[in-house]
Scaffold this motif. Structure first.
Motif, PDB file in Angstrom:
ATOM      1  N   ILE A  58       0.828  -1.204   0.000  1.00 14.58           N
ATOM      2  CA  ILE A  58       0.000   0.000   0.000  1.00 14.58           C
ATOM      3  C   ILE A  58       0.866   1.258   0.000  1.00 14.58           C
ATOM      4  CG2 ILE A  58      -1.616   1.347   1.417  1.00 14.58           C
ATOM      5  CD1 ILE A  58      -2.934  -1.347   2.144  1.00 14.58           C
ATOM      6  N   LYS A  59       1.939   1.240   0.755  1.00 21.45           N
ATOM      7  CA  LYS A  59       2.834   2.403   0.788  1.00 21.45           C
ATOM      8  C   LYS A  59       3.431   2.691  -0.580  1.00 21.45           C
ATOM      9  CE  LYS A  59       4.240   2.013   5.652  1.00 21.45           C
ATOM     10  NZ  LYS A  59       5.359   1.701   6.569  1.00 21.45           N
ATOM     11  N   LYS A  60       3.789   1.642  -1.312  1.00 13.71           N
ATOM     12  CA  LYS A  60       4.405   1.821  -2.623  1.00 13.71           C
ATOM     13  C   LYS A  60       3.379   2.117  -3.707  1.00 13.71           C
ATOM     14  CE  LYS A  60       8.446  -1.153  -1.867  1.00 13.71           C
ATOM     15  NZ  LYS A  60       9.141  -2.396  -2.302  1.00 13.71           N
ATOM     16  N   GLU A  61       2.228   1.451  -3.642  1.00 14.04           N
ATOM     17  CA  GLU A  61       1.282   1.485  -4.751  1.00 14.04           C
ATOM     18  C   GLU A  61       0.433   2.746  -4.794  1.00 14.04           C
ATOM     19  OE1 GLU A  61       0.010  -0.431  -8.230  1.00 14.04           O
ATOM     20  OE2 GLU A  61       1.661  -0.840  -6.853  1.00 14.04           O
ATOM     21  N   TYR A  62       0.075   3.281  -3.622  1.00 15.81           N
ATOM     22  CA  TYR A  62      -0.870   4.395  -3.591  1.00 15.81           C
ATOM     23  C   TYR A  62      -0.213   5.682  -3.098  1.00 15.81           C
ATOM     24  CZ  TYR A  62      -3.829   0.326  -4.077  1.00 15.81           C
ATOM     25  OH  TYR A  62      -4.375  -0.858  -4.525  1.00 15.81           O
ATOM     26  N   HIS A  63       1.019   5.879  -3.540  1.00 14.44           N
ATOM     27  CA  HIS A  63       1.778   7.070  -3.150  1.00 14.44           C
ATOM     28  C   HIS A  63       1.162   8.340  -3.717  1.00 14.44           C
ATOM     29  CE1 HIS A  63       3.445   7.321  -7.240  1.00 14.44           C
ATOM     30  NE2 HIS A  63       3.483   6.000  -7.185  1.00 14.44           N
ATOM     31  N   TRP A  64       0.297   8.198  -4.734  1.00 12.76           N
ATOM     32  CA  TRP A  64      -0.291   9.358  -5.394  1.00 12.76           C
ATOM     33  C   TRP A  64      -1.497   9.921  -4.638  1.00 12.76           C
ATOM     34  CZ3 TRP A  64      -5.139   7.589  -6.452  1.00 12.76           C
ATOM     35  CH2 TRP A  64      -5.289   6.222  -6.678  1.00 12.76           C
ATOM     36  N   THR A  65      -1.880   9.288  -3.545  1.00  9.05           N
ATOM     37  CA  THR A  65      -2.979   9.802  -2.731  1.00  9.05           C
ATOM     38  C   THR A  65      -2.601   9.755  -1.256  1.00  9.05           C
ATOM     39  OG1 THR A  65      -5.294   9.452  -2.058  1.00  9.05           O
ATOM     40  CG2 THR A  65      -4.047   7.504  -2.689  1.00  9.05           C
ATOM     41  N   ASN A  66      -3.060  10.760  -0.501  1.00  5.44           N
ATOM     42  CA  ASN A  66      -2.832  10.759   0.954  1.00  5.44           C
ATOM     43  C   ASN A  66      -4.054  10.250   1.704  1.00  5.44           C
ATOM     44  OD1 ASN A  66      -4.626  12.846   0.626  1.00  5.44           O
ATOM     45  ND2 ASN A  66      -3.253  14.466   1.328  1.00  5.44           N
ATOM     46  N   LYS A  67      -4.967   9.642   0.975  1.00  4.88           N
ATOM     47  CA  LYS A  67      -6.231   9.184   1.560  1.00  4.88           C
ATOM     48  C   LYS A  67      -6.120   7.807   2.210  1.00  4.88           C
ATOM     49  CE  LYS A  67     -11.121   9.168   0.195  1.00  4.88           C
ATOM     50  NZ  LYS A  67     -12.049   9.484  -0.913  1.00  4.88           N
ATOM     51  N   VAL A  68      -5.135   7.020   1.792  1.00  2.03           N
ATOM     52  CA  VAL A  68      -5.028   5.628   2.237  1.00  2.03           C
ATOM     53  C   VAL A  68      -3.947   5.467   3.292  1.00  2.03           C
ATOM     54  CG1 VAL A  68      -4.667   3.243   1.501  1.00  2.03           C
ATOM     55  CG2 VAL A  68      -5.778   4.858  -0.035  1.00  2.03           C
ATOM     56  N   LYS A  69      -4.290   4.741   4.358  1.00  2.00           N
ATOM     57  CA  LYS A  69      -3.321   4.401   5.396  1.00  2.00           C
ATOM     58  C   LYS A  69      -3.395   2.898   5.656  1.00  2.00           C
ATOM     59  CE  LYS A  69      -3.628   8.856   7.810  1.00  2.00           C
ATOM     60  NZ  LYS A  69      -3.948   9.523   9.093  1.00  2.00           N
ATOM     61  N   SER A  70      -2.271   2.317   6.014  1.00  2.00           N
ATOM     62  CA  SER A  70      -2.249   0.903   6.390  1.00  2.00           C
ATOM     63  C   SER A  70      -1.650   0.794   7.788  1.00  2.00           C
ATOM     64  CB  SER A  70      -1.447   0.082   5.384  1.00  2.00           C
ATOM     65  OG  SER A  70      -0.148   0.629   5.199  1.00  2.00           O
ATOM     66  N   LEU A  71      -2.321   0.031   8.638  1.00  5.01           N
ATOM     67  CA  LEU A  71      -1.888  -0.112  10.028  1.00  5.01           C
ATOM     68  C   LEU A  71      -1.794  -1.583  10.396  1.00  5.01           C
ATOM     69  CD1 LEU A  71      -4.109   2.607  11.776  1.00  5.01           C
ATOM     70  CD2 LEU A  71      -1.699   2.802  11.119  1.00  5.01           C
ATOM     71  N   LEU A  72      -0.832  -1.890  11.248  1.00  5.45           N
ATOM     72  CA  LEU A  72      -0.638  -3.265  11.717  1.00  5.45           C
ATOM     73  C   LEU A  72      -1.571  -3.543  12.888  1.00  5.45           C
ATOM     74  CD1 LEU A  72       1.181  -5.774  11.243  1.00  5.45           C
ATOM     75  CD2 LEU A  72       2.668  -4.888  13.064  1.00  5.45           C
ATOM     76  N   ARG A  73      -2.423  -4.539  12.729  1.00  7.20           N
ATOM     77  CA  ARG A  73      -3.353  -4.906  13.792  1.00  7.20           C
ATOM     78  C   ARG A  73      -2.708  -5.919  14.726  1.00  7.20           C
ATOM     79  NH1 ARG A  73      -8.103  -7.987  10.456  1.00  7.20           N
ATOM     80  NH2 ARG A  73      -8.950  -8.482  12.510  1.00  7.20           N
ATOM     81  N   SER A  74      -3.260  -6.064  15.900  1.00  5.08           N
ATOM     82  CA  SER A  74      -2.688  -6.980  16.889  1.00  5.08           C
ATOM     83  C   SER A  74      -2.953  -8.431  16.502  1.00  5.08           C
ATOM     84  CB  SER A  74      -3.302  -6.712  18.262  1.00  5.08           C
ATOM     85  OG  SER A  74      -4.659  -7.119  18.294  1.00  5.08           O
ATOM     86  N   LYS A  75      -2.171  -9.333  17.049  1.00  2.00           N
ATOM     87  CA  LYS A  75      -2.374 -10.768  16.801  1.00  2.00           C
ATOM     88  C   LYS A  75      -3.722 -11.224  17.346  1.00  2.00           C
ATOM     89  CE  LYS A  75       2.538 -12.032  16.831  1.00  2.00           C
ATOM     90  NZ  LYS A  75       3.586 -12.853  17.502  1.00  2.00           N
ATOM     91  N   GLU A  76      -4.141 -10.612  18.461  1.00  2.00           N
ATOM     92  CA  GLU A  76      -5.417 -10.991  19.073  1.00  2.00           C
ATOM     93  C   GLU A  76      -6.587 -10.675  18.145  1.00  2.00           C
ATOM     94  OE1 GLU A  76      -2.316 -10.673  21.974  1.00  2.00           O
ATOM     95  OE2 GLU A  76      -3.102  -9.155  20.581  1.00  2.00           O
ATOM     96  N   SER A  77      -6.541  -9.507  17.498  1.00  3.78           N
ATOM     97  CA  SER A  77      -7.657  -9.108  16.628  1.00  3.78           C
ATOM     98  C   SER A  77      -7.630  -9.832  15.291  1.00  3.78           C
ATOM     99  CB  SER A  77      -7.637  -7.595  16.403  1.00  3.78           C
ATOM    100  OG  SER A  77      -6.577  -7.221  15.538  1.00  3.78           O
ATOM    101  N   ALA A  78      -6.490 -10.492  14.975  1.00  4.13           N
ATOM    102  CA  ALA A  78      -6.359 -11.190  13.694  1.00  4.13           C
ATOM    103  C   ALA A  78      -6.493 -12.701  13.837  1.00  4.13           C
ATOM    104  CB  ALA A  78      -5.014 -10.851  13.052  1.00  4.13           C
ATOM    105  N   SER A  79      -6.855 -13.168  15.024  1.00  4.18           N
ATOM    106  CA  SER A  79      -6.994 -14.612  15.248  1.00  4.18           C
ATOM    107  C   SER A  79      -8.264 -15.143  14.605  1.00  4.18           C
ATOM    108  CB  SER A  79      -7.018 -14.910  16.746  1.00  4.18           C
ATOM    109  OG  SER A  79      -8.223 -14.434  17.322  1.00  4.18           O
ATOM    110  N   ASP A  80      -8.365 -16.466  14.464  1.00  3.61           N
ATOM    111  CA  ASP A  80      -9.529 -17.087  13.844  1.00  3.61           C
ATOM    112  C   ASP A  80     -10.803 -16.851  14.650  1.00  3.61           C
ATOM    113  OD1 ASP A  80      -8.020 -18.059  11.787  1.00  3.61           O
ATOM    114  OD2 ASP A  80      -7.705 -20.025  12.687  1.00  3.61           O
ATOM    115  N   THR A  81     -10.642 -16.643  15.952  1.00  2.00           N
ATOM    116  CA  THR A  81     -11.816 -16.519  16.820  1.00  2.00           C
ATOM    117  C   THR A  81     -12.239 -15.074  17.054  1.00  2.00           C
ATOM    118  OG1 THR A  81     -10.362 -16.570  18.768  1.00  2.00           O
ATOM    119  CG2 THR A  81     -11.277 -18.678  18.011  1.00  2.00           C
TER     120      THR A  81
END
Length: 384
Positions: A58-81
């Motif tokens: 995302i950082k490389k591909e959408y450099h032409w807009t300041n509208k997009v951000k990507s954030l690292l979510r926690s392992k807990e929020s990304a679990s199967d449950t």
């Protein structure tokens, strides 16, 4: 009023491995929704993921807009449950609910368009506190006990007389901040519904689902084509300008072969006020030098999401996809091939692209295909 879009992504996928990054009509699945969100009335779009490769993409591909951000979510929020609400609230609390409207977008719904998002946002301005997208299905429903749920089987209605049933399609949810805070949920007390096409009810849980959705998307894009004057031609490089082969030395890329007739075709096309642009996934110094020699000013190197960039370009130039001719040869060109006014492909292109292009040229790539495409564009534009 700050309207924020939220796209949760998880690295893992049991049904379809790497589903979110897998190519759907030549683009990563998640970019279908992300691209539409960029051009919607949302003020900011956050991709919330545990996949660091997506963050880097995302950082490389959408450099032409300041509208997009990507954030690292926690392992807990990304679990199967973990629920989607868990991820939503984790993010909202991390920014102290710094928004007025929260819009949840699901990547497994690639049929979502910017108009669907905007319609949902507009509902919040007319008395509703939350909104979700639905599909009106005219199917007859039964329970396990063999009892009809939504019609009288002894008085079976005709389809045109049957109101049908609204079913949540899981594509777009929007709610005001106070609703998220109060209910800890994507839905509030006064809910509006926004209808989307019936095809958007398809879920992507299996390989069979994937094939169905992919074909529906390609047909949808092709149905939207219109015949208008071609003002711009967009060209891929490897497999279009060249025969697709590259020679290497120990120091890296060495040579590419270009056909001089193609350069002449583009020069003639320029005299007819058709602008040429180049869009390639490779980041090649050789390509940059060749395009400079051909006096092509708009050269976009290292592009992976070609369709979103193309939509950005046409918005900047105040034209439409119908004013574009596109020449590509492989799967990463496929969405553009299915979407522009006229799509052309060399005779030695991949089978999937030849199947969906408007014109399969008689010449091979690197052997006069572009020259032939230029002649087609000049002849076609005569009717305007």
């Amino acid at each position: 009023m700050k309207k924020i879009g939220f796209i949760p992504l998880r690295k893992g996928s049991k049904g379809i491995p790497n589903k979110n990054k897998r190519k759907m009509v030549g683009r990563s699945l998640f970019t279908w929704v992300l691209g539409e969100a960029i051009f919607s009335d949302l003020d900011e779009v956050v991709v919330y993921t545990d996949d660091e490769s997506i963050i880097e993409f995302i950082k490389k591909e959408y450099h032409w807009t300041n509208k997009v951000k990507s954030l690292l979510r926690s392992k807990e929020s990304a679990s199967d449950t973990a629920s989607t609400e868990f991820a939503m609230l984790e993010f909202c609390e991390s920014i102290n609910y710094d928004f007025d409207v929260f819009c949840l977008l699901q990547v497994t719904s690639p049929f979502t368009k910017k108009d669907d998002i905007n319609t949902c946002l507009n509902k919040l301005d007319i008395g509703y506190d939350s909104v979700l997208t639905v599909v009106n299905t005219h199917r007859f429903l039964w329970n396990k006990e063999g009892e009809p749920l939504n019609y009288d089987p002894f008085n079976r209605p005709r389809r045109q007389d049957f109101e049908g049933l609204l079913i949540e399609n899981g594509a777009v949810y929007a709610a005001k901040k106070e609703i998220i805070q109060k209910h800890k949920n994507r839905i509030g007390d006064k809910v509006a519904v926004v209808e989307m096409p019936e095809e958007s009810l398809h879920e992507i849980d299996s390989e069979a689902d994937w094939l169905v959705v992919e074909n529906l998307l390609m047909e949808r894009q092709k149905r939207q084509k219109k015949s208008e004057k071609i003002t711009h031609v967009v060209l891929d490089v490897d497999g279009v300008f060249t025969d697709g082969t590259i020679t290497y030395t120990k120091d890296g890329e060495h040579t590419k072969s270009f056909d001089m007739r193609d350069g002449m075709g583009l020069e003639i096309l320029r005299q007819y006020n058709v602008e040429a642009m180049v869009m390639t996934s490779e980041n090649s110094e050789l390509v940059a030098k060749r395009m400079d020699k051909l006096k092509i000013e708009n050269v976009f190197l290292g592009v992976k999401d070609k369709f979103t960039l193309l939509n950005h370009i046409i918005s900047q130039k105040d034209i439409t996809l119908s004013n574009i001719a596109y020449v590509g040869d492989d799967v990463n060109d496929l969405t553009n091939i299915c979407s522009v006014g006229w799509s052309l492909t060399p005779n030695n292109a991949t089978d999937i692209v030849k199947q969906h292009a408007d014109i399969v040229l008689s010449k091979n790539s690197g052997a006069g295909a572009i020259r032939e495409a230029c002649q087609f564009i000049m002849n076609y534009n005569k009717r305007f």
